[in-house]
Write a protein that holds these residues in place. Structure first.
Motif, short mmCIF file in Angstrom:
data_model
loop_
_atom_site.label_atom_id
_atom_site.label_comp_id
_atom_site.label_asym_id
_atom_site.label_seq_id
_atom_site.Cartn_x
_atom_site.Cartn_y
_atom_site.Cartn_z
N LEU A 82 -16.96 1.71 -16.26
CA LEU A 82 -16.83 3.48 -15.87
C LEU A 82 -15.94 3.26 -14.27
N LEU A 83 -15.65 2.34 -13.61
CA LEU A 83 -14.92 1.89 -12.66
C LEU A 83 -13.12 2.48 -13.39
N ALA A 84 -12.87 2.00 -14.64
CA ALA A 84 -11.67 2.07 -15.29
C ALA A 84 -11.35 3.76 -14.99
N VAL A 85 -12.26 4.81 -15.11
CA VAL A 85 -12.04 6.70 -14.75
C VAL A 85 -11.80 6.63 -13.14
N PHE A 86 -12.84 6.04 -11.81
CA PHE A 86 -11.99 5.99 -11.05
C PHE A 86 -10.56 5.61 -10.71
N PHE A 87 -10.25 4.09 -11.34
CA PHE A 87 -8.84 3.54 -11.25
C PHE A 87 -7.69 4.61 -11.94
N PHE A 88 -8.09 5.44 -13.13
CA PHE A 88 -7.47 6.41 -13.93
C PHE A 88 -7.21 7.71 -13.13
N VAL A 89 -8.41 8.09 -12.23
CA VAL A 89 -7.74 8.34 -11.20
C VAL A 89 -7.35 8.13 -9.42
N ALA A 90 -7.23 7.26 -9.57
CA ALA A 90 -6.59 6.53 -8.11
C ALA A 90 -5.12 5.99 -7.87
N GLY A 91 -5.28 6.13 -10.16
CA GLY A 91 -3.51 6.70 -10.29
C GLY A 91 -2.86 7.56 -10.55
N ILE A 92 -3.72 8.18 -10.93
CA ILE A 92 -3.00 10.01 -10.67
C ILE A 92 -2.75 10.33 -9.21
N GLU A 93 -3.93 9.67 -8.23
CA GLU A 93 -3.22 9.93 -6.76
C GLU A 93 -2.41 9.33 -6.62
N LEU A 94 -1.76 8.16 -7.52
CA LEU A 94 -0.61 7.02 -6.61
C LEU A 94 0.50 7.94 -6.88
N LYS A 95 0.71 8.66 -8.39
CA LYS A 95 1.71 8.70 -8.94
C LYS A 95 2.14 10.33 -7.91
N ARG A 96 0.86 10.95 -7.96
CA ARG A 96 1.21 12.57 -6.90
C ARG A 96 1.86 12.07 -5.85
N GLU A 97 1.55 11.10 -5.01
CA GLU A 97 1.73 10.85 -3.77
C GLU A 97 3.39 10.08 -3.89
N LEU A 98 3.25 9.89 -4.50
CA LEU A 98 5.25 8.61 -4.68
C LEU A 98 5.52 10.00 -5.34
N VAL A 99 5.73 11.36 -5.34
CA VAL A 99 6.76 11.82 -6.50
C VAL A 99 6.39 13.89 -5.29
N ALA A 100 5.37 13.74 -4.87
CA ALA A 100 5.47 14.87 -4.42
C ALA A 100 4.56 15.43 -3.12
N GLY A 101 3.98 13.67 -2.30
CA GLY A 101 3.02 14.18 -1.57
C GLY A 101 2.89 13.20 -0.31
N GLU A 102 3.32 12.62 0.14
CA GLU A 102 3.26 12.24 1.69
C GLU A 102 4.30 10.76 1.23
N LEU A 103 3.94 10.17 0.45
CA LEU A 103 4.72 9.08 0.26
C LEU A 103 6.19 9.05 -0.56
N ARG A 104 6.69 10.30 -1.03
CA ARG A 104 7.41 10.69 -1.51
C ARG A 104 8.77 10.61 -0.08
N ASP A 105 8.85 10.74 0.99
CA ASP A 105 9.94 10.84 1.98
C ASP A 105 9.57 9.10 2.45
N PRO A 106 10.78 8.35 2.33
CA PRO A 106 10.37 7.10 2.15
C PRO A 106 10.20 6.50 3.81
N LYS A 107 10.29 7.54 4.93
CA LYS A 107 11.20 7.00 6.09
C LYS A 107 9.85 8.14 6.98
N ALA A 108 8.86 9.75 5.81
CA ALA A 108 7.89 9.08 6.02
C ALA A 108 6.66 9.12 5.70
N ALA A 109 6.77 7.92 4.57
CA ALA A 109 6.13 7.01 3.99
C ALA A 109 6.07 5.73 4.73
#
Length: 464
Positions: A82-109
């Motif tokens: 079941l926690l594989a589902v939780f970490f699947f969502v965490a993986g999507i969150e991380l990917k989105r943050e890296l390419v379109a969210g708060e972590l996409r700009d190295p200075k802001a991140a």
């Protein structure tokens, strides 16, 4: 002539509207899931402390095909499946943050990443110090390093505290970075003897998964069976099976193309997040949080170095680590705090991040898997430490709750009813024209009502 002063970057300021809307939607689901998680933890404690025999029998019951290496206990299915589902969502969150969210700009991140790293390093240092002095085991150093965003939001919901969007976004970004390093800790430090054949086949499955995504192949009937095969191979490889969920989540495209209202990653996350927050994580809590809580057990939590290290790591280490890391990063990156907020707000948020439930329980099980008694004591320390952090944060946040409500009301105000908060339209000339028309209409209505009232008053005073 004096040199112009360098303008500082705002910290915890207003977010772009699409980012704000995405975070609001995500946190709404996490809040509901957090309440269910809290209910599941309470149910587990009541079940384990009233009908402990049946609780142990149910979570220790084995099921699954033994020939495939999947004859696992219910507790193991919850933790690794079941926690594989939780970490699947965490993986999507991380990917989105890296390419379109708060972590996409190295200075802001830089600021949230430094804060999250310090928020993981300091609890580990506290645990290491307590156990070095007290002669305890150092195996549990990673237990107090995790933050549970769902549980933290559940606490906010229960105590009725509002948080401005920027603080909530910062908490979510901290949790995403926290999850990334928790994943790395699990993969590096809690990997058993490797089965290279199973690991290689899992890697092949991941490559196929990636190629299908890049070819634009659609259909859950393709990806779900493939994901189950990859998970089963990872489970048999010796690497913790939740890593498969993270890897697949990171492969999804999270950038929008022309004509798309949301990316495939955002769409799948929208579908899977309720399953993760509302079912997978609460069920994991039900079969992991059930420990015996008695006067003697609570005494042991505060006297045994391993458990005391976890409690202090969550309550003290997390708070000092996140707040100290944030303050230092803001100072050296010349990021100026939003004038509507204050540093005590950041301190309260840092203390809220001391709630480390789901991943802390998982790491506790992995760290002391050969010692069931100590495992239960570590779980009890996670529960008590998270409870203390929640109470401490609740008190601090309540002190500023009136101010938070004002800020939230200002952020949500939409007088022209166009679906866009007014603070995002202040520079839009059309918005000011609409608002002028609205105010003129209201003024005309007030004048009409005043004239009607005056006429009635004159009629009352006139001759019969």
């Amino acid at each position: 002539m004096s040199a112009p002063t360098q303008r500082r970057n705002p910290f915890l300021g207003r977010m772009p509207l699409p980012e704000r809307n995405y975070i609001a939607d995500a946190l709404r689901t996490e809040t509901v899931g957090g309440v269910l998680l809290l209910a599941a933890a309470v149910a587990a404690l009541i079940w384990a402390n009233t009908l402990g025999g049946s609780y142990e029998a149910v979570r220790g019951f084995h099921l699954g095909p033994a020939t495939l290496g999947l004859d696992l206990s219910v507790q193991h299915w919850a933790a690794n499946g079941l926690l594989a589902v939780f970490f699947f969502v965490a993986g999507i969150e991380l990917k989105r943050e890296l390419v379109a969210g708060e972590l996409r700009d190295p200075k802001a991140a830089a600021l949230p990443v430094i804060a999250a790293l310090c928020g993981m390093a300091m609890p580990a240092v506290v645990y290491f110090t307590v156990n070095s002095v007290g002669g305890g085991s150092l195996q549990g150093w990673a237990v107090p390093t995790a933050t549970d965003i769902a549980f933290a939001l559940a606490v906010l919901a229960v105590i009725g505290t509002s948080l401005p969007a920027a603080l909530r976004a910062f908490l979510l970004t901290l949790a995403v970075v926290d999850d990334l390093f928790a994943i790395l800790i699990i993969a590096v430090f809690f990997t058993s003897t490797l089965n290279f054949l199973a690991l290689g086949l899992a890697a092949v499955g991941l490559v196929i998964f990636y190629l299908l995504l890049r070819k634009g192949v659609r259909g859950w009937y393709v990806y779900v069976p493939l994901a189950l095969v990859i998970w089963a191979l990872m489970e048999n490889s010796g690497v913790h099976a939740t890593i498969a969920g993270v890897a697949m989540g990171l492969m999804l495209r999270c950038t929008r193309r022309e004509g798309e209202t949301r990316s495939p990653g955002e769409h799948i996350e929208h579908l899977v997040r309720p399953l993760s927050a509302g079912f997978a994580v609460p069920l994991f809590a039900l079969f992991s949080a059930g420990v015996s809580i008695s006067g003697g057990a609570v005494h042991d939590v505060f006297t045994r170095p391993e458990t005391l290290g976890v409690v202090l790591g969550l309550v003290v280490g997390k708070t000092l680590g996140i707040f100290g890391g944030t303050w230092l990063a803001a100072r050296f990156t010349r990021a100026e705090l939003n004038p509507e907020l204050a540093w005590p707000d950041v301190f309260a948020l840092a203390s809220l991040a001391g709630i480390g439930f789901t991943v802390s329980l998982l790491i506790g099980e992995l760290a002391f898997s050969g010692n069931p008694v100590l495992t239960d004591e570590i779980k009890a320390s996670v529960l008590i430490g998270s409870l203390l952090a929640a109470v401490f944060a609740g008190i601090l946040l309540k002190l500023r709750n009136a101010e938070y409500k004002k800020l939230c009301e200002e952020e949500e105000r939409d007088e022209d009813q166009d679906g866009i908060p007014d603070i995002y339209e202040l520079d839009n000339p059309e918005y000011h024209l609409r608002m002028a028309a609205i105010h003129e209409a209201k003024a005309a209505e007030h004048r009409r009502l005043a004239e009607v009232a005056a006429g009635r008053h004159a009629g009352d005073d006139g001759p019969a």
